[in-house]
Design a protein around this motif. Sequence first.
Motif, PDB file in Angstrom:
ATOM      1  N   ASP A  58       0.796  -1.294  -0.077  1.00 48.52           N
ATOM      2  CA  ASP A  58      -0.070  -0.128  -0.091  1.00 48.52           C
ATOM      3  C   ASP A  58       1.046   1.344  -0.168  1.00 48.52           C
ATOM      4  N   ALA A  59       0.692   2.082  -0.993  1.00 43.17           N
ATOM      5  CA  ALA A  59       1.342   3.491  -0.873  1.00 43.17           C
ATOM      6  C   ALA A  59       0.715   4.808  -1.008  1.00 43.17           C
ATOM      7  N   VAL A  60       0.772   5.538  -0.268  1.00 40.52           N
ATOM      8  CA  VAL A  60       0.101   6.810  -0.323  1.00 40.52           C
ATOM      9  C   VAL A  60       0.996   8.030  -0.497  1.00 40.52           C
ATOM     10  N   PRO A  61       0.786   8.879  -1.549  1.00 42.23           N
ATOM     11  CA  PRO A  61       1.456   9.895  -1.911  1.00 42.23           C
ATOM     12  C   PRO A  61       1.181  11.142  -0.877  1.00 42.23           C
ATOM     13  N   VAL A  62       1.813  11.980  -0.614  1.00 36.93           N
ATOM     14  CA  VAL A  62       1.617  13.141  -0.029  1.00 36.93           C
ATOM     15  C   VAL A  62       2.864  14.299  -0.154  1.00 36.93           C
ATOM     16  N   THR A  63       2.214  15.573  -0.285  1.00 42.35           N
ATOM     17  CA  THR A  63       3.214  16.641  -0.540  1.00 42.35           C
ATOM     18  C   THR A  63       3.552  17.330   0.795  1.00 42.35           C
ATOM     19  N   VAL A  64       4.521  17.579   1.459  1.00 46.36           N
ATOM     20  CA  VAL A  64       4.743  18.439   2.618  1.00 46.36           C
ATOM     21  C   VAL A  64       5.898  19.283   2.247  1.00 46.36           C
ATOM     22  N   HIS A  67       7.684  19.201  -0.909  1.00 46.73           N
ATOM     23  CA  HIS A  67       8.346  17.907  -1.075  1.00 46.73           C
ATOM     24  C   HIS A  67       7.449  16.948  -1.356  1.00 46.73           C
ATOM     25  N   PRO A  68       7.297  16.268  -2.623  1.00 44.82           N
ATOM     26  CA  PRO A  68       6.512  14.949  -2.731  1.00 44.82           C
ATOM     27  C   PRO A  68       7.139  13.697  -2.266  1.00 44.82           C
ATOM     28  N   LEU A  69       6.262  13.265  -1.230  1.00 44.14           N
ATOM     29  CA  LEU A  69       6.673  12.088  -0.250  1.00 44.14           C
ATOM     30  C   LEU A  69       5.886  11.011  -0.567  1.00 44.14           C
ATOM     31  N   LEU A  70       6.433   9.810  -0.469  1.00 37.90           N
ATOM     32  CA  LEU A  70       5.563   8.742  -0.527  1.00 37.90           C
ATOM     33  C   LEU A  70       5.629   7.769   0.661  1.00 37.90           C
ATOM     34  N   LEU A  71       4.574   7.123   1.277  1.00 29.70           N
ATOM     35  CA  LEU A  71       4.634   6.568   2.459  1.00 29.70           C
ATOM     36  C   LEU A  71       4.230   5.266   1.825  1.00 29.70           C
ATOM     37  N   VAL A  72       4.891   4.049   2.403  1.00 29.45           N
ATOM     38  CA  VAL A  72       4.692   2.676   1.669  1.00 29.45           C
ATOM     39  C   VAL A  72       4.867   1.468   3.002  1.00 29.45           C
ATOM     40  N   ARG A  73       3.801   0.677   2.969  1.00 33.22           N
ATOM     41  CA  ARG A  73       4.081  -0.228   4.021  1.00 33.22           C
ATOM     42  C   ARG A  73       4.849  -1.484   3.149  1.00 33.22           C
ATOM     43  N   ASN A  74       5.961  -1.938   3.888  1.00 38.71           N
ATOM     44  CA  ASN A  74       6.986  -2.910   3.193  1.00 38.71           C
ATOM     45  C   ASN A  74       6.361  -4.253   3.603  1.00 38.71           C
ATOM     46  N   MET A  75       7.449  -5.137   2.830  1.00 39.29           N
ATOM     47  CA  MET A  75       7.059  -6.684   3.112  1.00 39.29           C
ATOM     48  C   MET A  75       7.032  -7.076   4.409  1.00 39.29           C
ATOM     49  N   THR A  76       7.681  -6.292   5.560  1.00 30.59           N
ATOM     50  CA  THR A  76       7.654  -7.001   6.588  1.00 30.59           C
ATOM     51  C   THR A  76       6.898  -6.062   7.624  1.00 30.59           C
ATOM     52  N   ASN A  84       9.086  10.943  -3.044  1.00 27.07           N
ATOM     53  CA  ASN A  84       8.504  10.357  -4.142  1.00 27.07           C
ATOM     54  C   ASN A  84       8.931  10.895  -5.512  1.00 27.07           C
ATOM     55  N   VAL A  85      10.179  10.290  -5.738  1.00 27.97           N
ATOM     56  CA  VAL A  85      10.838  11.014  -6.984  1.00 27.97           C
ATOM     57  C   VAL A  85      11.739   9.936  -7.354  1.00 27.97           C
ATOM     58  N   CYS A  86      11.592   9.430  -8.821  1.00 24.22           N
ATOM     59  CA  CYS A  86      12.504   8.529  -9.360  1.00 24.22           C
ATOM     60  C   CYS A  86      14.060   9.234  -9.295  1.00 24.22           C
ATOM     61  N   ARG A  87      14.886   8.172  -9.344  1.00 25.38           N
ATOM     62  CA  ARG A  87      16.109   8.484  -9.511  1.00 25.38           C
ATOM     63  C   ARG A  87      16.596   8.541 -10.758  1.00 25.38           C
ATOM     64  N   HIS A  88      15.929   8.035 -11.836  1.00 27.34           N
ATOM     65  CA  HIS A  88      16.416   8.173 -13.306  1.00 27.34           C
ATOM     66  C   HIS A  88      16.370   9.717 -13.648  1.00 27.34           C
ATOM     67  N   ARG A  89      14.852   9.984 -14.025  1.00 32.32           N
ATOM     68  CA  ARG A  89      14.872  11.435 -14.376  1.00 32.32           C
ATOM     69  C   ARG A  89      13.955  12.471 -13.616  1.00 32.32           C
ATOM     70  N   CYS A  90      13.681  11.914 -12.375  1.00 33.71           N
ATOM     71  CA  CYS A  90      13.155  12.496 -11.140  1.00 33.71           C
ATOM     72  C   CYS A  90      11.701  13.053 -11.279  1.00 33.71           C
TER      73      CYS A  90
END
Length: 373
Positions: A58-64, A67-76, A84-90
């Motif tokens: 589950d992933a929820v974007p939020v801008t604070v 700054h665009p941020l991404l909240l994520v629940r991981n596998m554990t 919330n920014v791709c490292r390729h072209r951002c």
Amino acid sequence: MNAITTLLESFYEDTTPKRGLPADAYKDVEFWRAECASVFTRNWICVGFAHELQAAGDAVPVTVAEHPLLLVRNMTGQIKAFHNVCRHRCLTLVDAPKNVGKLIRCPYHAWAYDLDGQLRAAPHFGGVNEHEADGFDKSKNGLVPVRTHVWNDWIFVNLDGTATEFDTYSATMQARLDGIDWDNVNCIGTLDFGEVACNWKFIMENFIEPYHVQFVHASTTDQPLEDHYTIVDGNCLGSAVDLGEEIGTAGSLGVSSRYLTLYPNFILGRYFPDQMGVYLNIPTGPGTMMQKRALYTTEGQTLTPEAIEGLKKLWWDVHREDHEMTERLQLGRASTVSEAGGVLSPAWEDSVRAFQELVAQDVTTVEQSNRGE
Ligand code: FES
Ligand SMILES: [Fe+2]
């Protein structure tokens, strides 16, 4: 003298009674930028509800603070926050709440990150079927993490990583929540107010002064002014009412309650004996913000669907009454009359002044650090 320091001169003048922040603090882009670079960067900011991220992926974007941020629940099962920014072209990776599965995949060139932010694939980056390239190290191109702390159902981030540990930061507030059995706190519903057309500070100030309650909420609450008081305790500011007995009639609120804020944007309302509400306040610009409210029971009790709908309607009405006022506070800042701020009641708005002083201190640090102090 720098612009922000000049702007705050009227605020620091030794007047009786004290003034509020000047109008520009609520509408000026430079002041907003200074808040983004200080208030929302150096403190713990509430950015989401953990219950909105139930499952792995589950992933929820939020801008604070822009700054665009991404909240994520991981596998554990941990909740993580990343830029919330791709490292390729951002470009921003996720633009709406969703389940991303096991990988966060960029829609542009299909780079894929796992739920801990590691870059797992950069397809054809070095040429057709060449997924590696000279000098390109996948391990150095993962998602950039943001310091995160989850306290009960509430997700906090500290963007610059310099705030004290969350438990220390929130100690004054936590001390005032003694006696809550957190294992018995259940979310029973949420209200999404969407965008409110006012500066975020007006909403915070509204919750930490009890002065307006008897006038604005005359039809929805039954809490006499004389039973109210303000709370000023470091970065925990609030308002409260202690009633000898419940006096509310059906459909109105007439119970002892506390509104506690944790500077800068977290609000927890406690309604005795067994309910609680928490507000997600996301500033989106000098004159706009988003607000949601989650409703909780605190004794593990279950309510009927009708009772829950009744509570949701009550709180919807109460907060719409507040929003009408805070939006008019914003409109008033267009007038030259509001330039030097209004005046604050020494009895009921000392908490508002204390909140404003924390903001003023934070924004001033931006200019100090620009000057190398
Ligand atoms: S910008 Fe994300 S993969 Fe290219
Ligand atoms: Fe109110």
